[in-house]
Motif scaffolding. Structure first.
Motif, PDB file in Angstrom:
ATOM      1  N   ILE A  73       0.837  -1.200   0.000  1.00 29.59           N
ATOM      2  CA  ILE A  73       0.000   0.000   0.000  1.00 29.59           C
ATOM      3  C   ILE A  73       0.875   1.254   0.000  1.00 29.59           C
ATOM      4  O   ILE A  73       0.587   2.220  -0.721  1.00 29.59           O
ATOM      5  CB  ILE A  73      -0.938   0.008   1.218  1.00 29.59           C
ATOM      6  N   TYR A  74       1.957   1.263   0.789  1.00 32.33           N
ATOM      7  CA  TYR A  74       2.837   2.430   0.810  1.00 32.33           C
ATOM      8  C   TYR A  74       3.458   2.663  -0.565  1.00 32.33           C
ATOM      9  O   TYR A  74       3.638   3.802  -0.997  1.00 32.33           O
ATOM     10  CB  TYR A  74       3.925   2.259   1.868  1.00 32.33           C
ATOM     11  N   VAL A 102      -5.993  -2.398   6.539  1.00 28.66           N
ATOM     12  CA  VAL A 102      -4.692  -1.782   6.812  1.00 28.66           C
ATOM     13  C   VAL A 102      -4.911  -0.424   7.464  1.00 28.66           C
ATOM     14  O   VAL A 102      -4.194  -0.038   8.387  1.00 28.66           O
ATOM     15  CB  VAL A 102      -3.860  -1.655   5.526  1.00 28.66           C
ATOM     16  N   ALA A 103      -5.937   0.287   7.025  1.00 25.49           N
ATOM     17  CA  ALA A 103      -6.254   1.571   7.646  1.00 25.49           C
ATOM     18  C   ALA A 103      -6.614   1.392   9.110  1.00 25.49           C
ATOM     19  O   ALA A 103      -6.203   2.182   9.971  1.00 25.49           O
ATOM     20  CB  ALA A 103      -7.405   2.241   6.895  1.00 25.49           C
ATOM     21  N   ILE A 110       0.139   5.280   9.011  1.00 18.62           N
ATOM     22  CA  ILE A 110      -0.038   5.659   7.612  1.00 18.62           C
ATOM     23  C   ILE A 110       0.111   7.167   7.451  1.00 18.62           C
ATOM     24  O   ILE A 110       0.820   7.644   6.549  1.00 18.62           O
ATOM     25  CB  ILE A 110      -1.418   5.196   7.102  1.00 18.62           C
ATOM     26  N   MET A 111      -0.529   7.914   8.326  1.00 20.95           N
ATOM     27  CA  MET A 111      -0.445   9.372   8.236  1.00 20.95           C
ATOM     28  C   MET A 111       0.980   9.864   8.477  1.00 20.95           C
ATOM     29  O   MET A 111       1.416  10.853   7.872  1.00 20.95           O
ATOM     30  CB  MET A 111      -1.390  10.010   9.252  1.00 20.95           C
ATOM     31  N   PRO A 115       2.590  11.467   4.318  1.00 16.33           N
ATOM     32  CA  PRO A 115       1.811  12.697   4.561  1.00 16.33           C
ATOM     33  C   PRO A 115       0.875  13.056   3.414  1.00 16.33           C
ATOM     34  O   PRO A 115      -0.025  13.883   3.595  1.00 16.33           O
ATOM     35  CB  PRO A 115       2.895  13.765   4.741  1.00 16.33           C
ATOM     36  N   ALA A 116       1.078  12.439   2.245  1.00 19.32           N
ATOM     37  CA  ALA A 116       0.187  12.735   1.119  1.00 19.32           C
ATOM     38  C   ALA A 116      -1.224  12.215   1.355  1.00 19.32           C
ATOM     39  O   ALA A 116      -2.169  12.654   0.700  1.00 19.32           O
ATOM     40  CB  ALA A 116       0.747  12.127  -0.169  1.00 19.32           C
ATOM     41  N   VAL A 117      -1.375  11.290   2.311  1.00 18.75           N
ATOM     42  CA  VAL A 117      -2.691  10.728   2.600  1.00 18.75           C
ATOM     43  C   VAL A 117      -3.537  11.764   3.335  1.00 18.75           C
ATOM     44  O   VAL A 117      -3.122  12.321   4.355  1.00 18.75           O
ATOM     45  CB  VAL A 117      -2.567   9.440   3.434  1.00 18.75           C
TER      46      VAL A 117
END
Length: 472
Positions: A73-74, A102-103, A110-111, A115-117
């Motif tokens: 995912i990354y 995964v979230a 993830i955040m 940081p684009a998320v």
């Protein structure tokens, strides 16, 4: 892994101005969730696109089951960031969201790492997407929604579903209380929870009104379903199936995935009582060794599983069995792997999935000693897949000469060819049948291949009488 598209609609004759791209990883429940995410975003003016570079909003609906799922995912998020940068250079923009398991498991991480998320939303909170999207657009507020409140989610979802075609998924149960030592689902989907029976039937009726002929009931442990009935008592999956079978136009019912411990007497009996309940059952066992099953915390043994198979086939003699297997579980010996092969030979599967064990962080099995060497696990996996492939090919080849009812659901690749599904979930390819999409038609099977069947239409004068339509 699929890119989820839903029918495009325009309100008051105006074309939607924003584009939505959803990439779906993993199980059928994620496919259902992606469809419902599109539903909740439609009132905001989002219409689907198959081209990610055209999207204003991109959602990666993730699965945590496969090995290195988060890392994949990354990597995908890196590509999304590059696409967004390109759009911004041209005066546009793109909102990026990570949804799914995964979230749920790695929201804050993830955040931090990417940081684009803009939005992280767990599988029980995607009904909050409009609010989260609005907050993001205003550049303020909390951007993570990852709680466990499935009742809130289903209450908030729009009643209308914009499905196309004669088949549809229908989530009836979520979560898991089994805590198998190799599995992350209890930590990402939460405790077992079932939708009220009335809500399921309402959604099913709406699907039937839209031309859906077959529903697949979804749940992490779908046969643990115990949704509330109108009288306040708990319904079983068998009772739900009986009620669904009475819906006009709904001719086929399937369900997945089941746990052996929840295969109740009334559900087994229902397979012999309901023509609408298809003779294909996915019932994962995972291993054939009692000791390995105990280490997996499966709470059933080899003998119980085999007895279940016998009882199911007694109720429905033509039942096609499917399953899941894990090889190379920590401590698995050569003999214990042979026990798995022996169980496979005894059951004789029509279809099955086999995986090499890989540790999932935070699960008990990840900390067990005696991890099996990868080379040994790979060799075992190849042997198991060879046996399962042989069984599947034999099952498909055995359909040659039979007449099966096929639900045609999409065009084929060649000319007027159409593709449908047999009662046993096999893909069936038939020439000159494109006019039959959406219908259930008797088909003479000409041949069976490894992954599909080839059939031919029966001349009308020789066709068996069609089953009477259910009264409205």
């Amino acid at each position: 892994m699929t890119d989820t598209l839903v029918p495009e609609t325009a309100e008051a004759g105006r074309a939607p101005q924003k584009r939505l791209f959803i990439k779906t990883y993993g199980c059928q429940m994620n496919v259902y969730d992606s469809e419902r995410m599109a539903d909740v975003l439609r009132p905001l003016g989002y219409a689907p696109t198959g081209a990610v570079e055209d999207a204003d909003f991109v959602i990666l609906n993730t699965c945590h089951i496969r090995e290195k799922a988060a890392e994949k995912i990354y990597s995908e998020l890196g590509k999304m960031r590059e696409l967004r940068d390109i759009k911004r250079e041209g005066g546009g923009d793109m909102t990026i969201a990570v949804a799914g398991c995964v979230a749920q498991a790695e929201g804050e991480e993830i955040m931090r790492r990417q940081p684009a998320v803009d939005i992280v939303v767990g599988p029980q909170a995607y009904h909050q997407l409009p609010e989260l999207l609005t907050r993001t657009a205003r550049a303020r507020g909390e951007r993570i929604g990852a709680d466990f409140a499935p009742d809130d989610k289903f209450d908030a979802l729009p009643a209308a579903r914009f499905t196309e075609g004669p088949t549809a998924f229908l989530t009836v149960q979520e979560g898991c209380d089994k805590f198998c030592t190799f599995c992350v689902v209890p930590y990402t989907r939460g405790a077992e929870w079932s939708r009220p029976m009335a809500a399921v039937l309402e959604e099913a009726r709406a699907l039937a009104d839209r031309g859906v002929r077959e529903v697949t009931l979804l749940g992490q442990n779908v046969n643990a379903y115990d949704g509330e009935r109108p009288d306040g008592k708990k319904a079983t999956l068998a009772q739900l199936a009986h009620a669904l079978a009475d819906i006009p136009g709904l001719d086929r019912i399937r369900y997945t995935t089941s746990h052996p411990n929840d295969m109740s007497d009334d559900l087994i009996a229902a397979h012999g009582e309901l023509d609408a309940l298809m003779p294909y059952l996915h019932l994962p066992v995972q291993a054939g060794s009692d000791r390995i099953l105990r280490l997996m915390n499966r709470k059933h043994g080899r003998r119980k599983y085999l007895d279940l198979i016998d009882r199911i086939r007694a109720a429905r003699p033509d039942m096609a069995m499917a399953g899941d297997f894990i090889v190379g579980f920590p401590g698995e010996t050569d003999q214990e792997f042979e026990d798995t092969l022996d169980l496979v030979r005894r059951v004789n599967y029509a279809s099955a999935f086999a995986f090499m064990y890989s540790p999932r962080p935070g699960t008990p099995a990840a900390g067990m000693g005696r991890q099996v060497e990868p080379e040994v696990s790979k060799e075992r996996l190849h042997r198991l897949i060879a046996l399962l492939t042989e069984q599947q090919a034999a099952f498909n080849e055995g359909q040659a000469g039979r007449t099966l009812d096929v639900l045609f659901d999409k065009p084929g690749r060649h000319g007027r060819q159409a593709v449908g599904r047999s009662p046993y979930l096999q893909s069936v390819h038939v020439d000159d049948a494109d006019h039959l999409i959406g219908r259930i038609v008797p088909v003479r099977i000409v041949s069976g291949q490894q992954n599909s069947l080839t059939g031919e239409l029966i001349p009308q004068e020789h066709a068996p009488a069609a089953a009477p339509e259910k009264a409205a």
